[in-house]
Design a protein around this motif. Structure first.
Motif, short mmCIF file in Angstrom:
data_model
loop_
_atom_site.label_atom_id
_atom_site.label_comp_id
_atom_site.label_asym_id
_atom_site.label_seq_id
_atom_site.Cartn_x
_atom_site.Cartn_y
_atom_site.Cartn_z
N VAL C 65 0.80 -1.22 0.00
CA VAL C 65 0.00 0.00 0.00
C VAL C 65 0.84 1.27 0.00
O VAL C 65 0.35 2.33 -0.37
CB VAL C 65 -0.96 0.03 1.20
N GLU C 66 2.07 1.16 0.43
CA GLU C 66 2.93 2.35 0.45
C GLU C 66 4.32 1.94 0.06
O GLU C 66 4.71 0.78 0.19
CB GLU C 66 2.99 2.95 1.87
N GLY C 67 5.09 2.94 -0.36
CA GLY C 67 6.49 2.71 -0.61
C GLY C 67 6.77 2.22 -2.02
O GLY C 67 5.86 2.00 -2.82
N THR C 68 8.05 2.08 -2.32
CA THR C 68 8.44 1.67 -3.65
C THR C 68 9.50 0.57 -3.57
O THR C 68 10.20 0.43 -2.57
CB THR C 68 9.07 2.84 -4.44
N VAL C 69 9.56 -0.19 -4.66
CA VAL C 69 10.62 -1.17 -4.82
C VAL C 69 11.31 -0.83 -6.14
O VAL C 69 10.65 -0.70 -7.17
CB VAL C 69 10.06 -2.61 -4.88
N ARG C 70 12.60 -0.64 -6.08
CA ARG C 70 13.35 -0.37 -7.30
C ARG C 70 14.37 -1.46 -7.53
O ARG C 70 15.06 -1.88 -6.59
CB ARG C 70 14.12 0.95 -7.19
N VAL C 71 14.45 -1.91 -8.76
CA VAL C 71 15.49 -2.84 -9.14
C VAL C 71 16.33 -2.12 -10.18
O VAL C 71 15.78 -1.66 -11.19
CB VAL C 71 14.91 -4.15 -9.71
N ASP C 72 17.60 -2.00 -9.89
CA ASP C 72 18.49 -1.29 -10.82
C ASP C 72 18.00 0.13 -11.07
O ASP C 72 18.11 0.64 -12.19
CB ASP C 72 18.55 -2.03 -12.16
N GLY C 73 17.39 0.72 -10.09
CA GLY C 73 16.95 2.10 -10.23
C GLY C 73 15.58 2.24 -10.84
O GLY C 73 14.97 3.31 -10.77
N ARG C 74 15.03 1.16 -11.41
CA ARG C 74 13.70 1.24 -12.01
C ARG C 74 12.66 0.73 -11.03
O ARG C 74 12.82 -0.33 -10.43
CB ARG C 74 13.65 0.43 -13.30
N GLU C 75 11.59 1.49 -10.89
CA GLU C 75 10.56 1.06 -9.98
C GLU C 75 9.81 -0.13 -10.57
O GLU C 75 9.51 -0.16 -11.76
CB GLU C 75 9.58 2.21 -9.70
N VAL C 76 9.52 -1.13 -9.72
CA VAL C 76 8.75 -2.28 -10.22
C VAL C 76 7.39 -2.33 -9.53
O VAL C 76 7.22 -1.81 -8.43
CB VAL C 76 9.50 -3.61 -10.00
N ASP C 77 6.45 -2.93 -10.24
CA ASP C 77 5.09 -3.06 -9.73
C ASP C 77 5.04 -4.28 -8.80
O ASP C 77 5.37 -5.39 -9.21
CB ASP C 77 4.15 -3.28 -10.93
N THR C 78 4.63 -4.05 -7.58
CA THR C 78 4.61 -5.18 -6.63
C THR C 78 3.42 -6.11 -6.87
O THR C 78 3.28 -7.12 -6.22
CB THR C 78 4.53 -4.66 -5.18
N ARG C 79 2.54 -5.74 -7.82
CA ARG C 79 1.38 -6.60 -8.06
C ARG C 79 1.67 -7.70 -9.07
O ARG C 79 0.89 -8.61 -9.25
CB ARG C 79 0.20 -5.75 -8.57
N ARG C 80 2.80 -7.55 -9.78
CA ARG C 80 3.14 -8.63 -10.71
C ARG C 80 4.64 -8.80 -10.78
O ARG C 80 5.40 -7.88 -10.49
CB ARG C 80 2.54 -8.36 -12.09
N PRO C 81 5.07 -10.01 -11.16
CA PRO C 81 6.52 -10.27 -11.18
C PRO C 81 7.21 -9.42 -12.23
O PRO C 81 6.68 -9.20 -13.32
CB PRO C 81 6.61 -11.75 -11.56
N SER C 82 8.38 -8.94 -11.87
CA SER C 82 9.12 -8.11 -12.82
C SER C 82 9.96 -8.99 -13.73
O SER C 82 10.40 -8.55 -14.77
CB SER C 82 10.03 -7.15 -12.07
#
Ligand SMILES: Nc1ncnc2c1ncn2[C@@H]1O[C@H](COP(=O)(O)OP(=O)(O)O)[C@@H](O)[C@H]1O
Ligand SMILES: [Mg+2]
Lengths: 317, 528, 325
Positions: C65-82
């Protein structure tokens, strides 16, 4: 190896068949009613009735009749129909095709309807769609099959003319068309069970770690659904379908009557009504074999679907 | 579970399947004993030639051997495949010559009958129909130990005196000979079955009727096609007729509505009125000889008392019973003989009257009433009837317990006289009262007076006298007397006369069903 | 250069009948690049949920619900696998699809996602299996999971995880179900892969001593939050949070297979909405009034971070090697 368990299974099946033979023999002879009288009707003279009883050997001791039946049955001779005067085997062969076709069509239609419905429901458990998919078929369970059949006939045969109002025969295509409505009635009658079981199995499978792991490492979603969710959910669902085959066959008896499909069910009804013992007996035997065969087939399909059930391969440790 | 006990479930499945079969069997269509002559409705104009007619019926034809035929489904095709010496007239009450050229000439006081045959009739294989064929066929039928061989039981011998003359000898004058010769049992087959075995012959039968066998799929359909050699000019009109088996009554109606079939038999009575007014289909009922009745086992003490039987006759409102079971497709009964039967009279039946019933019962040995078991089969209309009887007899102190047995078992129970009071039915096979009256009133005739044990010397004598009288007036008088006596004696209590109900497409022309339940399909046509 | 993984203020919510709970609450952590970062905490403190959120495979009913996840500087959607991170689960029994062979697992992504031919995918699978140390790989590609031992399965899982060439590997207690010698070999393999492939690993466990042998940095989680963070040495030798100290004290004996942290009295709280202050306080023998107003992670004296209000005190004592009272 698999041999001892296969042998045991076969032995059990044989015991089952033997039991069925004995039980039906006793059953139909204990149920009151004289086949000769039932066939000849109320105004037949006692002479004619006793002549027929004589011809059928009905006045001999039960044990003698039974042993006689057995000795012929093991040679593949199930006797002669009392009512139709032809051999039971030839009578049944002619009637088996429509029933087998109906059961197959029903099973296929069941699968075709179950899979998308269960998938739809399992997508979001607890959602409105899920509730709808789960409750609507239950309503179908409440209304009797013959009533549903009549409604279908009125709508699709009489009003729309898309399908025949019962009957069977003609070209294979015509026969297939004639089987659509009856197969639908049968399929709908077991749909609540199959949808529910596949749905639960799919939800369970979808929650499994291997699904999350596969998705995480980049397996395409449709492939996850097919190879991971469905394939694993199919195992319990096939068992449920197999368990319901008896019910499905039982249902085809009613469906055959309403849709005028000249199958085994109609024959059984006729034969029971006219106390045509050899035919009832033969049908019971065949149905028992069918059910046992279905169980074996179910097991084989299960084994095919689930490698854990396969024997004979050495554990690679 | 799957691995441990497949056999348990197999057993369970089979027993349930057999049980379903039993239940479904019990709910099956009424096994109406078949019937004998009279036209009551026609539809359409003069038939044009050509076309197929599809009829749907509850059960399949089981045999093409006239001697083995017992059910209406067996009997109907017999009249199309084979000829008889005489056939029912259009009104269904008398017989017209068919293969015979004229009514038989009786001599020797009515014990020798000379019948001349047509010379233009051939079997469908082209061989002419001769007196030898007739002699063979009648001998085969009367000596076979089959259900209906008794119809020809009164024949001593049949001989061919020349190629086209048959001489039949009877031990006494026989009024029933000609009606019996008009029944399907007396169908004319080629002599010696053309050298074939029974099985081989009836797999591809040869007859001189208007149609020949096309295809027969047991339990499914029977198709007959036009016999090009049929001797009656211009007939049949149809190219083919086909009977399809459709066990469910609603489906039969639907098939006619949908155009899949042209004619459906055994239509639910409750639907006839609404179907009648259809634009493409119509429906109707045709008087028959089917008579439902209450039978009394006179071995059971109360029923040996005539006052008890009379009291019950007065306590039952047959009008109400008829209405609630037949929906207008029948009439309340009075005489044992239905109106469609020749010699049916209108005896003075005492009307429904509870007070009179009580008074009658008071004269019996059971003035306060008694408990009794009523045996019925498991058809819905039987249970409706039984419930009305139960309610009405309660009013005179007779408490009825209803006992339901499977319809396949009913006549076994009756045959053993293992019942007290029962619902039964009768339908005749020939347009003559002798078959019915002998069977249900004469204790010697085999049926033990229709399982009642009734025996009245005067009645028996009158029936015998009528059978061997060739004077219609004398027969009328004898039968009138019998009908009057049984109204007083009540060995059985007739409840209602039931019609046959059909639905058919309006394109069917000249559709009619005689009181024997037979449709003269050679006279029927379809509008293209 | 961007860090390989950067989680910033991530909260995962679980809406329920009795209100929304937060299995993960305002978690930030980083995996710089090659190397292993450990996450440690009692069972139920949100470790798996955190990993699943990062991998984009949160179970039904949980939502970031909050916050971000970045892989290699790119934000990824936590609702689906990157597709850029792979994940290995605790139980090797459930991590593999029972109806697929080992080879199918490993060859699947190259073939279905990356479009490799059948032959090439098969060869790659064999190669990967060899890489994770499976002997006789040519034959074992055709085995089904149930035909393999737990240790082999876990290796297959790694091979499958590597098949998509991820740069980040999430390990959720991968060795808990294995016995100790197998566990040691597995850890060694992981270390080799980090070296050979330049993998970044986020390694979750409740076994704090184990992390000492394999991690560069450790994040200690309690009740959905990170309560202490620092280099492995610092955290192990100078724990700056009473919870970390308790974990160390409760460390499983080496011979026990499935150790449970029974020695910390009480249970982790249910995380209803926002509980102010230190969540460990109710179980902490050293709680003081100030704990009710405890803030987020803050730097301690030895350079690593802790959320304990008494972190300096704690660190100082542990440095002196004196048991804290
Ligand atoms: N689907 C869910 N719905 C609600 N709560 C959940 C769900 N999954 C996990 N939780 C809760 O989240 C918390 C953290 O669980 P988890 O991440 O599995 O912890 P850990 O991996 O550290 O043992 C637990 O309290 C658990 O009850
Ligand atoms: Mg976990």
């Amino acid at each position: 190896m698999a041999a001892p368990s296969a042998r045991r299974r076969l032995a059990r099946a044989l015991v089952a068949v033997a039991l069925v033979v004995v039980v039906t023999f006793l059953f139909i002879h204990i149920v009151p009613g004289d086949p000769a009288r039932a066939i000849l009707g109320p105004q037949a003279s006692p002479d004619a009735v006793s002549a027929l009883r004589d011809r059928l050997g009905l006045d001999r001791p039960l044990l003698a009749q039974f042993l006689d039946y057995l000795s012929h049955a093991v040679r593949g001779d199930l006797g002669t129909s009392v009512a139709e005067g032809v051999s039971v085997t030839s009578l049944m062969v002619g009637r088996a095709a429509p029933t087998v076709a109906l059961v197959l069509c029903s099973a296929i239609l069941t699968v075709v309807l179950t899979v998308p419905l269960a998938a739809l429901a399992a997508r979001r458990p607890g959602s409105l769609v899920d509730h709808a998919v789960r409750t609507v078929p239950l309503l179908g369970l409440g209304l009797p099959a013959f009533w549903f059949a009549l409604v279908l006939i009125q709508v699709f045969a009489v009003r729309l003319g898309w399908f025949p109002a019962g009957g069977y025969g003609g070209s294979p295509l015509q026969s297939l068309r004639a089987l659509v409505l009856p197969a639908l009635v049968t399929a709908v009658s077991i749909l609540p069970f199959t949808v529910q079981s596949l749905r639960v199995a799919m939800i369970e499978a979808a929650d499994a770690d291997f699904v999350a792991a596969a998705r995480a490492r980049g397996v395409p979603p449709w492939r996850v659904l097919r190879r991971y969710v469905f394939r694993n959910a199919a195992v319990p669902a096939v068992v449920v379908l197999g368990l319901n085959m008896g019910w499905l066959v039982g249902n085809t008896l009613i469906v055959e009557k309403v849709f005028a499909i000249p199958g085994v069910g109609a024959l059984l009804v006729d034969a029971t009504l006219s106390r045509d013992f050899p035919v009832v007996q033969g049908l019971a035997l065949v149905i028992a074999l069918l059910v046992i065969g279905t169980n074996l087939a179910t097991e084989l399909v299960r084994i095919g679907l689930d490698p854990r059930l396969r024997h004979g391969k050495e554990s690679l440790r | 579970m799957l691995a441990t006990s497949p056999w348990k479930r197999a057993l369970l499945a089979v027993t349930s399947v057999v049980a379903v079969g039993l239940v479904a069997g019990c709910g099956g269509a009424a096994q109406a004993p078949d019937a004998s002559g009279g036209v009551s409705a026609t539809a359409g104009g003069t038939p044009g030639a050509g076309g197929d007619l599809v009829l749907v019926q509850a059960k399949g034809t089981k045999t093409l051997d006239p001697v083995a035929a017992v059910s209406p489904e067996d009997i109907a095709p017999m009249y199309e495949l084979y000829d008889t010496l005489y056939r029912l007239s259009d009104d269904g009450r008398t017989l017209d010559p068919s293969l015979a050229t004229a009514a038989p000439v009786a001599s020797a006081g009515g014990t020798v009958w000379t019948i001349g045959l047509r010379t233009d009739a051939t079997f469908s294989d082209g061989t002419p129909v001769t007196a030898a064929d007739v002699a063979f066929s009648l001998d085969r039928a009367r000596t076979s130990k089959s259900a209906f061989s008794f119809l020809l039981g009164g024949i001593d011998s049949v001989t061919a005196s020349d190629e086209h003359t048959v001489v039949i000898k009877t031990p006494e004058p026989s009024a029933t000979l000609v009606p019996a010769l008009g029944s399907w049992v007396a169908s004319i087959l080629p002599k010696g079955l053309a050298g074939k075995t029974d099985d081989a012959f009836f797999a591809a039968p040869v007859g001189s009727g208007p149609f020949v066998l096309g295809t027969w799929e047991r339990g499914r359909s029977l198709r007959l096609t036009k016999n090009a050699r049929y001797w009656q000019p211009g007939k049949p009109y149809l190219d083919a007729i086909q009977w399809n088996t459709v066990p469910d009554a609603n489906t039969r109606v639907s098939q006619v509505q949908g155009g899949q079939a042209d004619v459906a038999s055994d239509v639910p009575f409750s639907q006839v009125a609404s179907l009648k007014a259809g634009s493409a289909v119509t429906a109707g009922t045709f008087p028959a000889t089917y008579t439902s009745m209450l039978i009394f086992n006179q071995r059971h003490a109360p029923f040996a008392d005539v006052h008890v039987r009379r009291a019950i006759a007065r306590a039952l409102d047959r009008e109400a019973i008829t209405k609630s079971t037949l929906y207008g497709a029948g009439r309340p009964a009075c005489s044992l003989l239905p109106p469609a039967m020749p010699f049916a009279a209108t005896p003075a039946c005492p009307p429904f009257d509870v007070a009179a019933a009580k008074a009658e019962l008071a004269r019996s040995a059971f003035p306060q009433g008694f408990p009794v078991e009523l045996t019925i089969d498991n058809l819905p209309e039987s249970s409706t009837t039984a419930q009305i009887i139960q309610a009405e007899l309660a009013a005179i102190g007779v408490t009825v317990k209803i006992k339901v047995v499977d319809s396949g078992e009913l006549y076994t129970v009756y045959g053993q006289q293992a019942y007290q009071m029962g619902l039964a039915a009768w339908a005749s096979d020939i347009p003559d009262p002798d078959e019915q009256l002998s069977f249900i009133l004469d204790p010697e005739a085999g049926g033990n007076a229709y399982y009642t044990g009734y025996s009245d010397a005067k009645v028996t004598a009158l029936i015998k006298q009528a059978r061997s009288s060739l004077d219609p007036a004398a027969r009328t008088a004898a039968y009138a007397q019998v009908q009057d006596i049984v109204v007083q004696d009540v060995p059985q209590l007739p409840l209602s006369y039931r019609d046959n109900a059909y639905v058919w497409r309006r394109s069917v022309q000249q559709f009619a069903v005689n009181p024997m339940g037979v449709i003269d399909l050679a006279a029927v046509g379809v509008q293209e | 250069m961007n860090p390989l993984l950067e989680v910033d203020g991530l909260s995962v919510a679980a809406p329920g009948r009795r209100g929304t709970t937060y299995p993960v609450r305002d978690v930030s952590l980083t995996v710089e690049g090659r190397g292993t970062v450990g996450v440690v905490g009692e069972s139920g403190c949100g470790k798996s949920t955190l990993l699943r959120a990062i991998a984009g495979v949160l179970p039904r009913g949980l939502r970031a619900v909050e916050g971000t996840v970045r892989v290699d500087g790119r934000e990824v959607d936590t609702r689906r696998p990157s597709g850029e991170v792979a994940m290995i689960f605790q139980d090797p029994m459930t991590g593999l699809n029972p109806v697929m062979t080992v080879g199918e697992h490993v060859a699947e992504v190259p073939r279905r996602r990356d479009g490799l031919g059948r032959r090439a995918a098969h060869d790659l699978a064999v190669h990967l299996l060899q890489e994770v140390g499976i002997e006789d790989a040519e034959h074992r590609v055709d085995a089904y999971p149930h035909e393999l031992s737990g240790g082999l399965r876990q290796r297959v899982l790694i091979a499958a995880a590597l098949s998509g060439s991820p740069r980040l590997l999430l390990c959720d207690e991968p060795t808990t179900a294995l016995d100790v010698t197998v566990q040691a070999r597995f850890v060694a393999l992981l270390g080799r892969l980090v070296e050979d492939r330049g993998l970044g690993v986020l390694y979750v466990t409740h076994d704090l001593p184990l992390l000492g042998t394999m991690c560069d940095r450790i994040d200690v989680m309690y009740a959905g939050q990170v309560v202490e963070r620092g280099s492995t040495r610092e955290v192990l030798q100078h724990p700056a949070h009473p919870y970390t100290e308790a974990l160390l004290a409760a460390a499983p004996r080496m011979d026990s297979r499935r150790a449970r942290l029974v020695s910390i009295p009480g249970r982790p709280p249910v995380l209803l909405a926002d509980t102010a202050g230190c969540r460990f306080a109710p179980r902490c023998p050293h709680a003081v009034d100030a704990c009710d107003a405890a803030g987020p992670l803050g730097p301690g004296t030895s350079g690593h971070e802790s959320a304990c209000v008494r972190r300096d005190e704690l660190e100082a004592r542990s440095e002196r090697g004196v048991a804290w009272r």
